[in-house]
Motif scaffolding. Structure first.
Motif, mmCIF file in Angstrom:
data_model
loop_
_atom_site.group_PDB
_atom_site.id
_atom_site.type_symbol
_atom_site.label_atom_id
_atom_site.label_comp_id
_atom_site.label_asym_id
_atom_site.label_seq_id
_atom_site.Cartn_x
_atom_site.Cartn_y
_atom_site.Cartn_z
ATOM 1 N N ARG A 1 51.007 57.788 36.323
ATOM 2 C CA ARG A 1 50.612 57.808 37.736
ATOM 3 C C ARG A 1 50.959 59.132 38.413
ATOM 4 N NH1 ARG A 1 51.499 53.113 42.108
ATOM 5 N NH2 ARG A 1 53.687 53.665 42.135
ATOM 6 N N GLU B 1 50.402 58.485 49.502
ATOM 7 C CA GLU B 1 51.384 57.625 50.163
ATOM 8 C C GLU B 1 51.517 56.364 49.317
ATOM 9 O OE1 GLU B 1 50.946 57.230 54.513
ATOM 10 O OE2 GLU B 1 51.347 55.092 54.260
ATOM 11 N N ASN C 1 46.851 52.819 41.028
ATOM 12 C CA ASN C 1 46.617 54.073 40.305
ATOM 13 C C ASN C 1 47.418 54.210 39.014
ATOM 14 O OD1 ASN C 1 44.671 55.217 42.181
ATOM 15 N ND2 ASN C 1 46.385 55.320 43.615
ATOM 16 N N SER D 1 43.216 55.355 55.523
ATOM 17 C CA SER D 1 43.140 54.385 54.429
ATOM 18 C C SER D 1 43.848 54.922 53.205
ATOM 19 C CB SER D 1 41.674 54.081 54.082
ATOM 20 O OG SER D 1 41.008 53.589 55.220
ATOM 21 N N GLY E 1 52.035 55.803 46.237
ATOM 22 C CA GLY E 1 51.297 55.790 44.977
ATOM 23 C C GLY E 1 49.795 55.723 45.145
ATOM 24 N N MET E 2 49.337 55.962 46.372
ATOM 25 C CA MET E 2 47.891 55.923 46.604
ATOM 26 C C MET E 2 47.404 57.227 47.233
ATOM 27 S SD MET E 2 47.140 51.978 47.660
ATOM 28 C CE MET E 2 48.682 51.525 48.402
ATOM 29 N N PHE E 3 46.100 57.446 47.137
ATOM 30 C CA PHE E 3 45.482 58.629 47.723
ATOM 31 C C PHE E 3 45.178 58.339 49.197
ATOM 32 C CE2 PHE E 3 44.678 58.710 43.226
ATOM 33 C CZ PHE E 3 44.735 60.051 42.867
ATOM 34 N N VAL E 4 45.472 59.297 50.047
ATOM 35 C CA VAL E 4 45.240 59.081 51.477
ATOM 36 C C VAL E 4 43.852 59.584 51.861
ATOM 37 C CG1 VAL E 4 45.994 59.637 53.811
ATOM 38 C CG2 VAL E 4 47.688 59.302 51.988
ATOM 39 N N ALA E 5 43.085 58.707 52.486
ATOM 40 C CA ALA E 5 41.783 59.105 53.043
ATOM 41 C C ALA E 5 41.891 59.082 54.564
ATOM 42 C CB ALA E 5 40.693 58.136 52.600
ATOM 43 N N ALA F 1 46.666 65.644 44.197
ATOM 44 C CA ALA F 1 46.028 65.070 45.385
ATOM 45 C C ALA F 1 46.460 65.803 46.648
ATOM 46 C CB ALA F 1 46.388 63.603 45.491
ATOM 47 N N PRO F 2 45.522 66.026 47.568
ATOM 48 C CA PRO F 2 45.888 66.677 48.830
ATOM 49 C C PRO F 2 46.886 65.850 49.640
ATOM 50 C CG PRO F 2 43.502 66.684 48.519
ATOM 51 C CD PRO F 2 44.080 65.806 47.448
ATOM 52 N N ALA F 3 46.805 64.524 49.571
ATOM 53 C CA ALA F 3 47.733 63.684 50.324
ATOM 54 C C ALA F 3 47.889 62.347 49.625
ATOM 55 C CB ALA F 3 47.213 63.461 51.742
ATOM 56 N N ALA G 1 48.282 61.463 37.663
ATOM 57 C CA ALA G 1 47.051 61.141 38.382
ATOM 58 C C ALA G 1 47.113 61.624 39.827
ATOM 59 C CB ALA G 1 46.795 59.632 38.337
ATOM 60 N N LEU G 2 48.295 61.534 40.410
ATOM 61 C CA LEU G 2 48.440 61.873 41.829
ATOM 62 C C LEU G 2 48.836 63.334 42.051
ATOM 63 C CD1 LEU G 2 50.463 58.705 42.925
ATOM 64 C CD2 LEU G 2 48.110 59.204 43.575
ATOM 65 N N ARG H 1 40.927 63.624 45.762
ATOM 66 C CA ARG H 1 41.801 63.383 44.599
ATOM 67 C C ARG H 1 42.483 64.629 44.043
ATOM 68 N NH1 ARG H 1 37.527 60.624 45.075
ATOM 69 N NH2 ARG H 1 36.354 62.443 44.415
#
Lengths: 511, 98, 499
Positions: B74, B85, C46, C159, B87-91, B81-83, B77-78, A336
């Motif tokens: 948002r 896509e 988010n 993911s 509007g979401m965090f990439v794992a 983050a390292p990555a 919030a992002l 995060r």
């Protein structure tokens, strides 16, 4: 001495008076401190980040309000430095760790918000041992901080940056965090005042967690009254922190003023027997004993008291602290914010491996040591034997203190067993941990405790005198500390910092 | 008997999600055994019938009212983050041979 | 991979099944368990976060009072002992959807201790499911798997994580091992989870929508040689999110484990998941010390104190429990078990009850909801609640029938119009000028006309063959725009054709 160096060597209390009278502006004062920072940083390295523009803007806002005739709080316009363990909106916050480098928080810690509301310009973020884990500030991932009294020596830790910034006149005030002595031991090493409040008196919201049941935010200053004034700004109930204590607090500044009258008749003081003999340097003991004599001279009744479990505190601490650390630092996983390191070629590029590689690369050796120790302490086979046991011994220690405080008002002992040591001198973790042997018990028991300078040893380095009070009796500790500070200053003829060489102030350019 | 073996240190490293190097595991083994010895001395202190302490100052939990506050923007919030896509965090992929 | 399965009937004959359920009920509080972020299913990813639910450094949890109240009320409805002091604990494990990499749950001091729930089976008997605890905890975020087959985690390239759901309060209801279920094992499990859903809805503590993840269950199954034998090794099937899935998981696991044991093999203690597409459970990771959660009391949170007085106050707020209500209404409405089952299966219990409360008769209400309106809901593939007709509407129509203002045909037209969204029944009736024709001379004239026009039919009727009477009735109704009372019409026809 230049006009500027005269200004920055004032106490916060004196600065406040000059601001109120209009003799100086907040901008002038803030600019003077920024200039000192510019001159001192090459040799002190107390800061990780400076927020000069924000500080000047905050100062201007105060000047504007004062010009309009607004009644402002005492510390309006008095600058402050913030340990980089405390979250500041819009200003990079790293906990001196590679894993958080570049993180710009979207919110302010409660203590920071309160200082901003009062109008205290924030000069920047001070150095520390990574995630506040260490006793010398050598564990910072970025650079060490040097002791202004002797730059070959450490300023203590973890809050060496805040202590050195205050000692070197880079800032009149600073915030620290204290989990096992991280405010008080650096205060002792740098000849300054450091306060750890009763657990729950200062909000932890926005203070990056190291060990949640031990952490407290507190003030660093050059005088007891200055520390008390900052305490009054940051303390008090906060509904963002579940462990915050409800209820209104008395004014610590008033308690300090009362102490300066130096009347301690009827006050009962206990000396912690276990923290005065073996393992404490003779010169540390000698200056401590001078302090005790001064207290007796002001009418206090002093007696020696034995706390058989006092020295076990460090063992309890090295179970509970790493256990909480292992959990609190889990969130630094590369998902995060902060660092992400992908696994090397040939290793499956999974989320789990990414996390393990990120944490391997992002944490320094001391942090890893504590995470591993704490993970083990909480693991299925060891929980009862170590964690459960430590929690029970903690209860016993709390009970020991509670019983003692029925007969006495404050407990005293040296803050640290030695004065500041040389950089690189201590390599063995266990030896380093012993630095906090006298400060840890107050964290375990939630007691308010503060350290004030008690003199200089043979090598010209400051020593610290610790005063602990019962839970929620922070004001008593301030009263006693203020009295003792006043007696020491009278004995020395001047505040301790006048004995420090400050080449950076002398070389400062005048405008 | 030593509390920690090197294998154990590595296993704890897995549990703590830290890919310890061999050298680190070696030095941690000896350092931690030294600390363990000291910690084990706690067992000389009698604590029968003593309740464990979690918070040093006793307090009942404060229960806040169920009232909403504005959420983080948002972008904020992002932002770190390292990555990301959409509007979401990439794992990185979650499953895979360990 | 196809696994060897034993026939269920044979498996039950040879082994005694034991199951356990961990049912997660998502509470419908306004804000999350530990921070004031509002959560709504389907929100933009988010956008429902505070520093706390994103696990930012320095953030701290603060307990939501409503979540504790809801948790206690749910516990009380499950006959749980409410502990005066409860404590939140950290469950430590790393996963991308966990913002802090620990879940805040409860360990040895849960809010709700032991309880039970009686569930009713098809044959009318009841079965008591013993409950171990019902604790409060927070949910994780949601992963969307990209690449690989149909969004599944297997074979995905990476993911995407949405932390909106992170921090939403859950109550996890954990049964003790449920023994003595025998061949009814799946039915009992299904009835138990449905009953919890009904209770949670009745208490208004959860929306109870499984398809939106409001409820999901971990299903433990083990077999043993006989009821006297010690418990066998269990499998744990995680996150089953439909009633049928839960029932099928149990049946599948019994068949799979029975085949293994019959072959002299050993059941592995492992985590599995229900594969809806394949209708099987699939193995996951082995349970080992890799899953050492290192629970410890959360030092950020003090103990939660719920006094016995507060417990009693909350107990007093409990509504009538669904099962009790069902029995009461069945009796009041005079329905057979069969008829009642139809009502329940149609999801019409509440609607009929509300219709009755709004002034309709039970039989009238039931006729509409299970007839006309039900057909429409099937045709549109939406639930009864989602149709533009309310219990008040149905009651109004019923009252107009009883009051003689509408006949059945007009009533049906009115309901149809309400379903088309034309408005409320009274307005519709007025707009169309529909009313039952009370003017006997006008009806008589229409009958005479119809008999005259259809003289051949009239002749047959006069000859005593009453079969084609519908032709005349139909003609009269058309002529009177459906406003004549069909009974009056047929009476007149008979009178006029009697020789």
């Amino acid at each position: 001495m230049s006009q500027k160096s005269e200004l920055v060597t004032l106490t916060a209390e004196q600065m406040s008076a000059k601001l109120r009278s209009g003799e100086i502006s907040a901008r002038e004062l803030t600019q003077a401190e920024l200039d000192v920072i510019g001159a001192a940083e090459p040799s002190i390295q107390a800061f990780l980040a400076r927020s000069s523009e924000e500080a000047l803007a905050q100062a201007d806002a105060v000047d504007k309000r004062r010009a309009k005739g607004e009644e402002l709080p005492d510390l309006a316009g008095v600058p402050v430095a913030v340990k980089d363990m405390i979250v500041t909106k819009g200003i990079e916050t790293t906990a001196a760790s590679k894993i958080l480098k570049g993180w710009i928080p979207p919110y302010d810690a409660t203590v920071v918000a309160r200082m901003k509301r009062v109008g205290m310009p924030i000069l920047g973020k001070t150095n520390l041992d990574e995630f506040a884990q260490g006793s010398s500030t050598e564990n910072s991932a970025f650079h060490p901080t040097f002791n202004p009294w002797d730059t070959t020596r450490v300023p203590g830790g973890s809050g060496g940056g805040s202590a050195s910034a205050v000692a070197s006149f880079e800032s009149p005030l600073a915030l620290g965090t204290d989990t096992g002595g991280s405010i008080r031991q650096p205060a002792a090493f740098t000849g300054t005042v450091g306060v750890k409040p009763t657990y729950g008196h200062v909000s932890r919201y926005g203070a990056i967690a190291m060990a949640s049941s031990l952490d407290q935010v507190g003030p660093c200053a050059r005088t007891v009254t200055d520390a008390a004034m900052l305490y009054d700004v940051i303390a008090g109930y906060d509904d963002h922190d579940s462990t915050s204590l409800p209820g209104k607090l008395p004014s610590m500044a008033a308690a300090a003023v009362k102490g300066a009258r130096r009347d301690l008749k009827g006050l009962r003081i206990g000396i912690v027997k276990e923290a005065t003999g073996d393992g404490f340097e003779p010169e540390v003991n000698a200056s401590f004993n001078e302090g005790v004599e001064l207290l007796e001279g002001m009418g206090a009744e002093v007696k020696e008291m034995s706390f058989p479990n006092f020295l076990h505190g460090i063992r309890v601490y090295y179970v509970i602290m790493p256990a909480e650390v292992s959990s609190n630092l889990a969130r630094y996983d590369g998902m995060r914010y902060g660092l992400r390191v992908m696994p090397p070629a040939g290793v499956p590029q999974t989320a789990a491996n990414m996390m393990a590689c990120t944490r391997e690369a992002g944490f320094g050796p001391e942090v890893k040591r504590r995470i591993i120790l704490g993970t083990y302490a909480l693991s299925a086979g060891k929980y009862d034997e170590w964690y459960g046991k430590a929690q029970r011994v903690r209860t016993v220690m709390i009970q020991d203190f509670a019983k003692a405080f029925r007969d006495i008002d404050v407990l005293v002992c040296p803050t640290a067993p030695t004065s500041a040591f040389k950089l690189g001198e201590i390599q063995d973790p266990a030896t380093m941990y012993r630095n906090d042997i006298a400060t840890i018990p107050a964290n375990l028991a939630g007691l308010p405790a503060l350290s004030i300078p008690s003199g200089l040893d043979g090598s010209g380095m400051p020593t610290g005198f610790q005063i602990m009070a019962a839970q929620r009796h922070d004001d008593t500790a301030f009263t006693v500390a203020s009295a003792l500070e006043s007696a020491f200053t009278e004995k020395w003829g001047a505040p301790i910092w006048t004995k420090m060489k400050t080449p950076w102030l002398d070389s400062m350019p005048e405008e | 008997m030593a509390t920690f073996t090197k294998e154990q240190v590595k296993r704890i490293g897995d549990l703590a999600a830290i890919a310890l190097t061999d050298d680190e595991a070696t030095s941690l083994e000896s350092e931690l055994n030294g600390l363990a010895e000291s910690i084990d001395e706690l067992n000389t202190i009698p604590t029968d019938g003593v309740e464990p302490t979690t918070n040093p100052v006793f307090l009942e939990a404060y229960l806040r009212p169920d009232i909403a506050a504005p959420p983080l923007d948002r972008d904020a919030a992002l932002a770190s983050a390292p990555a990301t896509e959409n509007g979401m965090f990439v794992a990185p992929r979650i499953l895979g041979e360990e | 991979m196809t696994e060897k399965l034993m026939k269920f009937s044979e498996a039950i004959k040879r082994f005694d099944p034991v199951f356990g359920l961990e049912v997660h009920v998502e509470l419908n509080t306004n804000t999350k368990l530990f921070c004031p972020a509002h959560y709504e299913f389907g929100g933009e990813p988010n956008t429902e976060l505070t520093p706390v639910s994103l696990g930012l450094p320095g953030s701290l949890p603060v307990i939501n009072r409503q979540a504790v109240i809801d948790g206690v009320r749910l516990g009380l409805a499950l006959h749980c002992h409410v502990n005066e002091w409860s404590q939140f604990a950290r469950k430590n494990y790393f996963y991308p959807d966990m913002p802090r990499d620990y879940q805040i749950s409860q360990a040895d001091k849960p809010t709700n201790g032991e309880g039970y729930l009686d569930v009713e089976l098809e044959d009318g008997s009841t079965f008591r499911v013993p409950i171990e605890r019902a604790h409060i905890e927070d949910d994780a975020g949601k992963n969307t798997h990209i690449g690989g087959a149909d969004g599944r985690i297997e074979g995905a390239d990476y993911s995407l994580v949405d932390y909106n759901r992170a921090g939403v309060p859950l109550v996890e209801i954990v049964t003790k091992p449920v023994t003595g279920a025998g061949e009814k094992v799946a039915e009992i499990a299904g009835a138990y989870v449905r009953e919890i859903r009904d209770i949670a809805r009745a208490l208004n503590v959860s929306n109870g929508k499984l398809e939106q993840g409001n409820m999901r269950a971990d299903v433990n199954v083990s077999l043993r040689e006989s009821p006297d034998a010690p418990l066998g090794t269990r499998s744990e099937t995680k996150n089953v999110n439909s009633f049928r899935g839960i029932e099928k998981t149990i049946v599948y696991e019994i068949r799979r484990q029975a085949a293994i044991l019959a072959d002299g093999g050993q059941v592995l203690q492992e985590t599995r998941h229900w594969d809806e597409a394949m209708q099987t459970t699939a193995g996951g990771r082995l349970k080992s010390d890799a899953n050492d959660y290192r629970y410890f009391p959360d030092p950020d949170l003090a103990m939660v104190h719920i006094t016995p007085e507060q417990v009693e106050e909350l107990r007093a707020t409990l509504p009538e429990m669904p099962l009790h209500r069902k029995h009461r209404l069945q009796k009041e409405w005079g329905l057979s078990d069969f008829e009642m089952r139809d009502v329940i299966n149609a999801g019409a219990l509440d609607l009929i009850d509300q219709t009755v409360q709004a002034g309709a008769t039970a039989s009238g209400a039931r006729k509409w909801w299970l007839g006309e309106i039900m057909r429409e809901s099937n045709a549109r593939e939406v639930s009864l609640e989602e149709l533009p007709i309310t219990p008040q509407d149905v009651a109004e129509v019923e009252k107009m029938i009883v009051g003689g203002k509408l006949n059945n045909k007009l009533a049906k037209q009115t309901v149809e119009a309400v379903l088309k969204g034309e408005g409320r029944p009274g307005d519709i009736v007025e707009k169309h000028g529909w009313k039952v024709m009370n003017d006997d001379s006008a009806i008589e004239k229409a009958v005479d006309d119809a008999l005259a026009v259809n003289s051949d039919v009239a002749a047959e009727l006069k000859a005593g063959n009453m079969k084609p009477i519908g032709v005349i009735i139909g003609a009269v109704m058309r002529a009177t725009h459906g406003q004549a009372d069909a009974k009056v019409v047929s009476g007149l026809i008979i009178k006029k054709t009697r020789v």
